[in-house]
Motif scaffolding. Structure first.
Motif, PDB file in Angstrom:
ATOM      1  N   GLY A  60      36.293   6.537  44.189  1.00 47.89           N
ATOM      2  CA  GLY A  60      36.209   5.530  43.124  1.00 47.89           C
ATOM      3  C   GLY A  60      36.391   6.138  41.752  1.00 47.89           C
ATOM      4  O   GLY A  60      35.581   6.961  41.318  1.00 47.89           O
ATOM      5  N   GLU A 120      41.005   7.554  44.312  1.00 46.10           N
ATOM      6  CA  GLU A 120      41.027   6.207  43.731  1.00 46.10           C
ATOM      7  C   GLU A 120      42.192   5.423  44.327  1.00 46.10           C
ATOM      8  O   GLU A 120      43.306   5.916  44.403  1.00 46.10           O
ATOM      9  N   VAL A 162      30.972  -3.700  25.529  1.00 47.67           N
ATOM     10  CA  VAL A 162      29.782  -3.567  24.676  1.00 47.67           C
ATOM     11  C   VAL A 162      28.998  -2.307  25.045  1.00 47.67           C
ATOM     12  O   VAL A 162      28.784  -2.031  26.230  1.00 47.67           O
ATOM     13  N   TYR A 181      36.223   0.807  27.344  1.00 49.01           N
ATOM     14  CA  TYR A 181      35.770   1.744  28.392  1.00 49.01           C
ATOM     15  C   TYR A 181      36.928   2.355  29.176  1.00 49.01           C
ATOM     16  O   TYR A 181      36.758   3.373  29.826  1.00 49.01           O
ATOM     17  N   ILE A 219      32.607   0.579  51.820  1.00 45.16           N
ATOM     18  CA  ILE A 219      32.692   2.042  51.898  1.00 45.16           C
ATOM     19  C   ILE A 219      31.419   2.598  52.555  1.00 45.16           C
ATOM     20  O   ILE A 219      31.477   3.513  53.381  1.00 45.16           O
ATOM     21  N   TYR A 230      36.652 -15.339  30.607  1.00 45.75           N
ATOM     22  CA  TYR A 230      36.660 -15.240  29.142  1.00 45.75           C
ATOM     23  C   TYR A 230      37.774 -16.092  28.548  1.00 45.75           C
ATOM     24  O   TYR A 230      38.754 -16.409  29.219  1.00 45.75           O
ATOM     25  N   PRO A 260      31.349 -13.722  28.995  1.00 47.29           N
ATOM     26  CA  PRO A 260      31.844 -14.346  30.202  1.00 47.29           C
ATOM     27  C   PRO A 260      30.824 -15.341  30.776  1.00 47.29           C
ATOM     28  O   PRO A 260      29.644 -15.254  30.480  1.00 47.29           O
ATOM     29  N   PRO A 289      25.148  -2.533  38.284  1.00 47.28           N
ATOM     30  CA  PRO A 289      25.431  -3.719  37.455  1.00 47.28           C
ATOM     31  C   PRO A 289      25.397  -3.396  35.966  1.00 47.28           C
ATOM     32  O   PRO A 289      24.971  -2.302  35.573  1.00 47.28           O
ATOM     33  N   SER A 290      25.808  -4.367  35.167  1.00 47.46           N
ATOM     34  CA  SER A 290      25.741  -4.205  33.719  1.00 47.46           C
ATOM     35  C   SER A 290      24.309  -3.819  33.352  1.00 47.46           C
ATOM     36  O   SER A 290      23.377  -4.379  33.933  1.00 47.46           O
ATOM     37  N   PRO A 291      24.070  -2.875  32.503  1.00 48.27           N
ATOM     38  CA  PRO A 291      24.995  -2.210  31.591  1.00 48.27           C
ATOM     39  C   PRO A 291      25.472  -0.846  32.114  1.00 48.27           C
ATOM     40  O   PRO A 291      25.387   0.157  31.394  1.00 48.27           O
TER      41      PRO A 291
HETATM   42  C1  FAD Z   1      32.677  -9.425  33.262  1.00 45.82           C
HETATM   43  C2  FAD Z   1      31.908  -8.143  33.085  1.00 45.82           C
HETATM   44  C3  FAD Z   1      31.432  -7.771  31.821  1.00 45.82           C
HETATM   45  C4  FAD Z   1      30.711  -6.599  31.663  1.00 45.82           C
HETATM   46  N1  FAD Z   1      30.359  -6.185  30.408  1.00 45.82           N
HETATM   47  C5  FAD Z   1      29.749  -4.998  30.257  1.00 45.82           C
HETATM   48  C6  FAD Z   1      29.499  -4.484  28.966  1.00 45.82           C
HETATM   49  O1  FAD Z   1      29.892  -5.074  27.957  1.00 45.82           O
HETATM   50  N2  FAD Z   1      28.832  -3.307  28.852  1.00 45.82           N
HETATM   51  C7  FAD Z   1      28.402  -2.617  29.946  1.00 45.82           C
HETATM   52  O2  FAD Z   1      27.769  -1.580  29.788  1.00 45.82           O
HETATM   53  N3  FAD Z   1      28.667  -3.054  31.194  1.00 45.82           N
HETATM   54  C8  FAD Z   1      29.359  -4.198  31.364  1.00 45.82           C
HETATM   55  N4  FAD Z   1      29.678  -4.633  32.610  1.00 45.82           N
HETATM   56  C9  FAD Z   1      29.286  -3.827  33.766  1.00 45.82           C
HETATM   57  C10 FAD Z   1      30.208  -2.638  33.938  1.00 45.82           C
HETATM   58  O3  FAD Z   1      31.554  -2.951  33.658  1.00 45.82           O
HETATM   59  C11 FAD Z   1      30.082  -2.124  35.370  1.00 45.82           C
HETATM   60  O4  FAD Z   1      28.710  -2.006  35.673  1.00 45.82           O
HETATM   61  C12 FAD Z   1      30.742  -0.763  35.526  1.00 45.82           C
HETATM   62  O5  FAD Z   1      32.059  -0.814  35.058  1.00 45.82           O
HETATM   63  C13 FAD Z   1      30.700  -0.326  36.985  1.00 45.82           C
HETATM   64  O6  FAD Z   1      31.522   0.812  37.119  1.00 45.82           O
HETATM   65  P1  FAD Z   1      31.878   1.365  38.545  1.00 45.82           P
HETATM   66  O7  FAD Z   1      32.601   2.647  38.347  1.00 45.82           O
HETATM   67  O8  FAD Z   1      30.660   1.350  39.387  1.00 45.82           O
HETATM   68  O9  FAD Z   1      32.834   0.245  39.202  1.00 45.82           O
HETATM   69  P2  FAD Z   1      34.388  -0.026  39.025  1.00 45.82           P
HETATM   70  O10 FAD Z   1      34.817   0.093  37.607  1.00 45.82           O
HETATM   71  O11 FAD Z   1      34.641  -1.329  39.691  1.00 45.82           O
HETATM   72  O12 FAD Z   1      35.067   1.154  39.824  1.00 45.82           O
HETATM   73  C14 FAD Z   1      35.065   1.249  41.235  1.00 45.82           C
HETATM   74  C15 FAD Z   1      36.325   1.974  41.624  1.00 45.82           C
HETATM   75  O13 FAD Z   1      36.317   2.225  43.019  1.00 45.82           O
HETATM   76  C16 FAD Z   1      37.647   2.092  43.489  1.00 45.82           C
HETATM   77  N5  FAD Z   1      37.637   1.848  44.937  1.00 45.82           N
HETATM   78  C17 FAD Z   1      37.074   0.806  45.592  1.00 45.82           C
HETATM   79  N6  FAD Z   1      37.341   0.890  46.909  1.00 45.82           N
HETATM   80  C18 FAD Z   1      38.061   2.010  47.094  1.00 45.82           C
HETATM   81  C19 FAD Z   1      38.658   2.608  48.239  1.00 45.82           C
HETATM   82  N7  FAD Z   1      38.570   2.064  49.477  1.00 45.82           N
HETATM   83  N8  FAD Z   1      39.341   3.771  48.075  1.00 45.82           N
HETATM   84  C20 FAD Z   1      39.461   4.341  46.842  1.00 45.82           C
HETATM   85  N9  FAD Z   1      38.942   3.784  45.716  1.00 45.82           N
HETATM   86  C21 FAD Z   1      38.240   2.641  45.831  1.00 45.82           C
HETATM   87  C22 FAD Z   1      38.170   0.898  42.714  1.00 45.82           C
HETATM   88  O14 FAD Z   1      39.582   0.805  42.726  1.00 45.82           O
HETATM   89  C23 FAD Z   1      37.580   1.144  41.345  1.00 45.82           C
HETATM   90  O15 FAD Z   1      38.446   1.883  40.510  1.00 45.82           O
HETATM   91  C24 FAD Z   1      30.425  -5.791  32.792  1.00 45.82           C
HETATM   92  C25 FAD Z   1      30.920  -6.139  34.055  1.00 45.82           C
HETATM   93  C26 FAD Z   1      31.692  -7.288  34.192  1.00 45.82           C
HETATM   94  C27 FAD Z   1      32.293  -7.603  35.523  1.00 45.82           C
END
Ligand code: FAD
Length: 405
Positions: A8, A33, A49, A147, A206, A225, A267, A374-376
């Motif tokens: 990821g 990824e 944010v 980000y 996963i 949005y 959102p 989850p956020s944040p």
């Molecule tokens: C609408 C919305 C608004 C938000 N606003 C904010 C904000 O303003 N501020 C804040 O702090 N947080 C915010 N958040 C929360 C924040 O964006 C998330 O908590 C954070 O981005 C999570 O990051 P992550 O790396 O866990 O997930 P992701 O960014 O989803 O990354 C997961 C990665 O895993 C990869 N992956 C999945 N399955 C596989 C596979 N089988 N093989 C290889 N790769 C794989 C995906 O392609 C992806 O790139 C918001 C979230 C949303 C949805």
């Protein structure tokens, strides 16, 4: 053999990869990824944010990681030349009930050690001429950033330190033995001593590939949005949020200044019919079948019928959506709501119907899975990465040494 394989390339996976390389200098690491670039899912579709962390339960991990993460994100951006702005956030009360909740929030902010200022209606309008309310809290340390740029800088650090980032590689098999883990993506494969999965919307799948019997399921919630036309980009100076309902703290449409100068509205939170389908009306049969078969999903729906119906109505009916924002920004009109890409939240739901609002980590002997971030979590990603790297180090201490394995 790699020391670590991180699945990821979102902000959590990349921050974890950098922390692992900090903790194990010279370690062999690969980030796998599935997309053609990093930060393409939740991290690349969010509000941008940098949260200050006033909402969270004092003493909780979420409160601590958010506060630390906000400072770390700003320092990281300064060090790496990434644009960010500390524009502050106004939480606006529009009803007497919200005014009372505002008092509770102010008290919570004080316990969390976050500066915030109480404004009366006149002071609110003096600071933000287009915003009305009975009062507001101003949180000066809230900021904005892109980000995706943070992800690009983290990816570069991984590569500069000798790590690899394998793109277009969708992990479809994980095989663990007493000595190593094999991660496969079609014909490609990586063998590592340990695997850390930060797969966001696919986290449950996963985890199951790694043989974990999960008692939760990821349910996708769309965050839709709109964007204001450039002529209205000066409608606000800071970020404008409603006072949250403590029972549904993630609901509430806000006006967000983006780092590129535009302003978004949103959102909302409506059930998504595809985990990674960003266009309205996207449907994925497998994703629907996965949550429809899960008893926890139906319990969530039953418990949140009223708020769910309201969110769905406003998703389908732009005027309803507009009314939500006009409560505090009455000058907005339907013509101001231009299309903008949605984001999709990976919401872990337990079998008993509980929405998991905290981080959730599962493991096997050689794998660690961030099952809910989850956020944040974008704000908190740098300290989350540090925390996951510490857990990986603890896990490593429990493993047999390579010579005895
Ligand atoms: C609408 C919305 C608004 C938000 N606003 C904010 C904000 O303003 N501020 C804040 O702090 N947080 C915010 N958040 C929360 C924040 O964006 C998330 O908590 C954070 O981005 C999570 O990051 P992550 O790396 O866990 O997930 P992701 O960014 O989803 O990354 C997961 C990665 O895993 C990869 N992956 C999945 N399955 C596989 C596979 N089988 N093989 C290889 N790769 C794989 C995906 O392609 C992806 O790139 C918001 C979230 C949303 C949805």
């Amino acid at each position: 053999m790699y020391d670590f394989c991180v699945i990821g390339g979102g902000i959590v996976g990349l921050a974890t990869a950098v922390s692992l390389l900090d903790a194990f200098p010279g370690g062999e690491l690969v980030v796998v990824e599935k997309e053609a670039g990093v930060g393409r899912h939740q991290t690349g579709h969010n509000s941008g944010v940098i949260h200050a962390g006033i909402y969270y339960e004092p003493g909780s991990l979420k409160a601590r990681l958010c506060k630390e993460g906000a400072a770390a994100t700003k320092a990281f951006c300064t060090e790496h030349g990434i644009a960010f702005e500390t524009c502050g956030k106004l939480l606006v009360a529009t009803t007497p009930l919200e005014l009372a909740r505002m008092g509770d929030l102010q008290a919570r902010a004080a316990v969390n050690g976050i500066e915030c200022e109480r404004l009366d209606a006149a002071e609110l309008v003096r600071r933000e001429r287009n915003i009305t309310g009975l009062g507001a809290l101003f949180v000066p340390s809230t900021g904005i950033v892109d980000y995706r740029q943070v992800c690009a800088a983290l990816q570069q650090i991984v590569v500069d330190r000798g790590g690899e980032v394998a793109l277009d590689a969708k992990v479809d098999r994980i095989g663990e033995t007493g000595s190593w883990v094999e991660v496969r993506a079609g014909e490609r494969s990586w063998i590592a001593r340990q695997v850390v999965a930060c797969a966001g919307l696919q986290a449950d799948r996963i985890a199951r590939l790694a043989g974990i019997d999960t008692d939760f399921q990821i349910v996708p919630f769309r965050g839709e949005y709109y964007r204001l036309p450039p002529s209205r980009s000066d409608v606000v100076r800071s970020l404008i949020y409603p006072i949250p309902d403590p029972d549904l703290p993630f609901l509430g449409i806000h006006l967000t200044r983006m780092i590129d100068g535009s302003v978004t509205v949103g959102p909302n939170a409506v059930l998504g019919f595809a985990r990674e389908g960003y266009r309205k009306g996207s449907v994925n049969g497998r994703d629907i079948a996965t949550f429809a078969r899960f008893p926890g999903f139906w319990k969530v729906i039953r418990r949140n019928l009223r708020s769910g119906a309201r969110e769905m109505r406003n998703s389908l009916w732009r005027k309803g959506y507009l009314e939500e924002c006009r409560r505090y920004c009455p000058s907005l009109t339907l013509a101001d709501l231009l299309p903008y890409e949605a984001g999709i939240r990976a919401q872990a739901v337990r079998r008993d119907g509980t929405l998991e609002h905290d981080f959730l980590v599962a493991d096997t002997a050689r794998t660690l899975h961030v099952c809910n971030a989850p956020s944040p979590a974008a704000t908190s990603a740098l300290p989350i990465g540090g925390m996951i790297a510490e857990r990986a180090a603890e896990q490593r201490r429990r493993l047999p040494t390579p010579s005895t394995a």
